[in-house]
Design a protein around this motif. Sequence first.
Motif, PDB file in Angstrom:
ATOM      1  N   UNK A 220       0.813  -1.208   0.000  1.00  0.00           N
ATOM      2  CA  UNK A 220       0.000   0.000   0.000  1.00  0.00           C
ATOM      3  C   UNK A 220       0.851   1.264   0.000  1.00  0.00           C
ATOM      4  N   UNK A 221       1.960   1.249   0.734  1.00  0.00           N
ATOM      5  CA  UNK A 221       2.822   2.436   0.732  1.00  0.00           C
ATOM      6  C   UNK A 221       3.449   2.627  -0.649  1.00  0.00           C
ATOM      7  N   UNK A 222       3.738   1.519  -1.339  1.00  0.00           N
ATOM      8  CA  UNK A 222       4.202   1.630  -2.730  1.00  0.00           C
ATOM      9  C   UNK A 222       3.117   2.246  -3.599  1.00  0.00           C
ATOM     10  N   UNK A 223       1.869   1.839  -3.383  1.00  0.00           N
ATOM     11  CA  UNK A 223       0.819   2.286  -4.287  1.00  0.00           C
ATOM     12  C   UNK A 223       0.458   3.752  -4.109  1.00  0.00           C
ATOM     13  N   UNK A 224       0.771   4.331  -2.975  1.00  0.00           N
ATOM     14  CA  UNK A 224       0.547   5.773  -2.820  1.00  0.00           C
ATOM     15  C   UNK A 224       1.895   6.501  -2.843  1.00  0.00           C
ATOM     16  N   UNK A 225       2.821   5.931  -3.642  1.00  0.00           N
ATOM     17  CA  UNK A 225       4.146   6.531  -3.796  1.00  0.00           C
ATOM     18  C   UNK A 225       4.023   7.943  -4.352  1.00  0.00           C
ATOM     19  N   UNK A 226       5.062   8.729  -4.126  1.00  0.00           N
ATOM     20  CA  UNK A 226       5.033  10.132  -4.537  1.00  0.00           C
ATOM     21  C   UNK A 226       5.976  10.377  -5.710  1.00  0.00           C
ATOM     22  N   UNK A 227       5.762  11.498  -6.367  1.00  0.00           N
ATOM     23  CA  UNK A 227       6.682  11.931  -7.415  1.00  0.00           C
ATOM     24  C   UNK A 227       7.977  12.439  -6.788  1.00  0.00           C
ATOM     25  N   UNK A 228       9.063  12.332  -7.531  1.00  0.00           N
ATOM     26  CA  UNK A 228      10.309  12.944  -7.078  1.00  0.00           C
ATOM     27  C   UNK A 228      10.101  14.454  -7.037  1.00  0.00           C
ATOM     28  N   UNK A 229      10.783  15.155  -6.148  1.00  0.00           N
ATOM     29  CA  UNK A 229      10.605  16.605  -6.051  1.00  0.00           C
ATOM     30  C   UNK A 229      10.798  17.292  -7.395  1.00  0.00           C
ATOM     31  N   UNK A 230       9.876  18.208  -7.717  1.00  0.00           N
ATOM     32  CA  UNK A 230       9.967  18.979  -8.947  1.00  0.00           C
ATOM     33  C   UNK A 230       9.358  18.310 -10.158  1.00  0.00           C
ATOM     34  N   UNK A 231       8.865  17.075 -10.033  1.00  0.00           N
ATOM     35  CA  UNK A 231       8.334  16.358 -11.199  1.00  0.00           C
ATOM     36  C   UNK A 231       7.004  16.933 -11.680  1.00  0.00           C
ATOM     37  N   UNK A 232       6.230  17.524 -10.784  1.00  0.00           N
ATOM     38  CA  UNK A 232       4.911  18.045 -11.161  1.00  0.00           C
ATOM     39  C   UNK A 232       4.736  19.480 -10.667  1.00  0.00           C
ATOM     40  N   UNK A 233       5.446  20.442 -11.277  1.00  0.00           N
ATOM     41  CA  UNK A 233       5.244  21.841 -10.880  1.00  0.00           C
ATOM     42  C   UNK A 233       3.842  22.314 -11.257  1.00  0.00           C
ATOM     43  N   UNK A 234       3.260  23.166 -10.422  1.00  0.00           N
ATOM     44  CA  UNK A 234       1.946  23.716 -10.731  1.00  0.00           C
ATOM     45  C   UNK A 234       2.106  24.877 -11.716  1.00  0.00           C
ATOM     46  N   UNK A 235       1.334  24.792 -12.797  1.00  0.00           N
ATOM     47  CA  UNK A 235       1.485  25.729 -13.910  1.00  0.00           C
ATOM     48  C   UNK A 235       0.610  26.977 -13.729  1.00  0.00           C
ATOM     49  N   UNK A 236       0.955  28.025 -14.476  1.00  0.00           N
ATOM     50  CA  UNK A 236       0.115  29.207 -14.555  1.00  0.00           C
ATOM     51  C   UNK A 236       0.258  30.156 -13.384  1.00  0.00           C
ATOM     52  N   UNK A 237      -0.697  31.070 -13.303  1.00  0.00           N
ATOM     53  CA  UNK A 237      -0.720  32.142 -12.306  1.00  0.00           C
ATOM     54  C   UNK A 237      -1.783  31.798 -11.264  1.00  0.00           C
ATOM     55  N   UNK A 238      -1.364  31.596 -10.034  1.00  0.00           N
ATOM     56  CA  UNK A 238      -2.309  31.170  -8.993  1.00  0.00           C
ATOM     57  C   UNK A 238      -3.394  32.208  -8.735  1.00  0.00           C
ATOM     58  N   UNK A 239      -3.175  33.450  -9.161  1.00  0.00           N
ATOM     59  CA  UNK A 239      -4.185  34.490  -8.943  1.00  0.00           C
ATOM     60  C   UNK A 239      -5.395  34.307  -9.853  1.00  0.00           C
ATOM     61  N   UNK A 240      -5.201  33.666 -11.012  1.00  0.00           N
ATOM     62  CA  UNK A 240      -6.309  33.532 -11.966  1.00  0.00           C
ATOM     63  C   UNK A 240      -6.551  32.098 -12.431  1.00  0.00           C
ATOM     64  N   UNK A 241      -5.643  31.169 -12.120  1.00  0.00           N
ATOM     65  CA  UNK A 241      -5.757  29.798 -12.630  1.00  0.00           C
ATOM     66  C   UNK A 241      -6.118  28.788 -11.537  1.00  0.00           C
ATOM     67  N   UNK A 242      -6.847  27.760 -11.945  1.00  0.00           N
ATOM     68  CA  UNK A 242      -7.102  26.585 -11.120  1.00  0.00           C
ATOM     69  C   UNK A 242      -6.388  25.411 -11.791  1.00  0.00           C
ATOM     70  N   UNK A 243      -5.729  24.593 -10.995  1.00  0.00           N
ATOM     71  CA  UNK A 243      -5.011  23.425 -11.507  1.00  0.00           C
ATOM     72  C   UNK A 243      -5.765  22.141 -11.174  1.00  0.00           C
ATOM     73  N   UNK A 244      -5.433  21.045 -11.855  1.00  0.00           N
ATOM     74  CA  UNK A 244      -6.069  19.785 -11.466  1.00  0.00           C
ATOM     75  C   UNK A 244      -5.384  19.266 -10.200  1.00  0.00           C
ATOM     76  N   UNK A 245      -6.186  18.702  -9.300  1.00  0.00           N
ATOM     77  CA  UNK A 245      -5.668  18.254  -8.019  1.00  0.00           C
ATOM     78  C   UNK A 245      -5.487  16.758  -7.926  1.00  0.00           C
ATOM     79  N   UNK A 246      -5.686  16.074  -9.077  1.00  0.00           N
ATOM     80  CA  UNK A 246      -5.592  14.618  -9.103  1.00  0.00           C
ATOM     81  C   UNK A 246      -5.166  14.228 -10.518  1.00  0.00           C
TER      82      UNK A 246
END
Length: 454
Positions: A220-246
């Motif tokens: 189970x800990x393998x199955x909820x493994x995480x990305x290496x740091x920096x693999x999924x940067x959040x794109x755009x401008x947080x003031x006007x954009x919504x990103x996908x959370x999944x």
Amino acid sequence: MTKSNLLTLDNAGPIQMGFWVPNRIWATAKFLVPMRDAIAAKKEAGALAPMRPEVQDFKNWVTRHSVYRMWVTSMIEEANAVVNRLSKETREEIKDKDGDVLWIRDYDSLFEILNEIISTSPSFNATEMVGTPMNGLLAISMATESGLALFHDKTFNLQFKNILNAWNTFLKSSESLDKLDINNPEKEGSWISERAWAAGVWDQMVCDPQAPGYGYDSWNSFFIREFVPGARPFQGDSAININIGCETTPWQYENNVALKTGFWIKDVNYSLLDIFGGQKQWAKRFEGGQIYQGFLSATHFHRWQTPLDGYLVRSWVQPGTYFAQRPWQGEAPGTWEGTESQPYLGHVATRAIFIFEHELCGYVALICIGMVEVSTCVINSPYIVEEGNDPVRVTRGNKIGHFEFGGSTHMMIFQRDRVRLEEWAINAVNHRNDSTPTPLGSIIATAEVNGAEI
């Protein structure tokens, strides 16, 4: 599609490796029949493991309650009748070593197979089915008339949950690391094999190939493994954009969503009141808005992160069904599987519900939905916001929770006239067979003012 070619890979329609639910009798039979034969061989040799207490208790409960014993028995008979109506060529492919054409041999066999499944970890398979062996067992049965009644029954689901809990306990133990064996990486079902690497199981994911279990202490800990740091940067401008959370593959989109509809009737038919578990005060805020739905496969990232900068104003886990699928599901013959039930499951399955507030984009809901045995949704404690609690300040990318044992499907819901969604989200149905999921952190929506994108 004719019944004679339902088991042929070339004619089975799109089969995306890694999809959580098997999508043809072809896939499930290739899994189930060998398991049945293996159990029969163990019984003959006197080597079949004793039934686990949780399975024995469940069997005893069903046996003692005549209505449930009737439904279970009828479900098995109806599933076998479906299989026996298939063509001679198809039946030949799924017969067992004794030459019998059955899906589940009998009442006792159902519990023997359940016991076998919850005593081992799910296997990787590059071509047939991945990750949900219990659904492989029930894929046809749950779509029968008796199966539909059974798996929509709250009392039965509460009993069946004990089986899932027992399996979850096993999958959290070190015993479940058998398919992450660094001393035998190419063993059958291995998640660290060359085929698993090629399928993207480890793309940009944290691992230690030199450590036991690849650095994980349980399956189970393998199955909820995480990305290496920096693999999924959040794109755009947080003031006007919504990103996908999944991180998901697009599945469906609907605009002008109704507060209340018959969500069980059509393929694209969402009912906000039911999605939000009858909490009208929250459902009303999204009336007339937009819904995007995406699908998680076995090789996807199974954690959830905040999609915006703003406030988390409410969150809760809504209890629901496990193996229910939409009645009268409009699929082709031989396609007993849950992908077509995804919108329906958003109304009835166990799900984690988050409601955020963004300064320009208004209220945004993220709903993470369990499918089949992927039934446990875990919200991290700092992000549990009860009714009446003060909102919690969040920054996009905060780790807010995960599916326990895998993943399944999710929705993002937006208020009317507040945002414009990206092309890939609006045209989700055209992206269902994308070779890779939409990366976590991608922009899904941009704020609008007076009908114009900012």
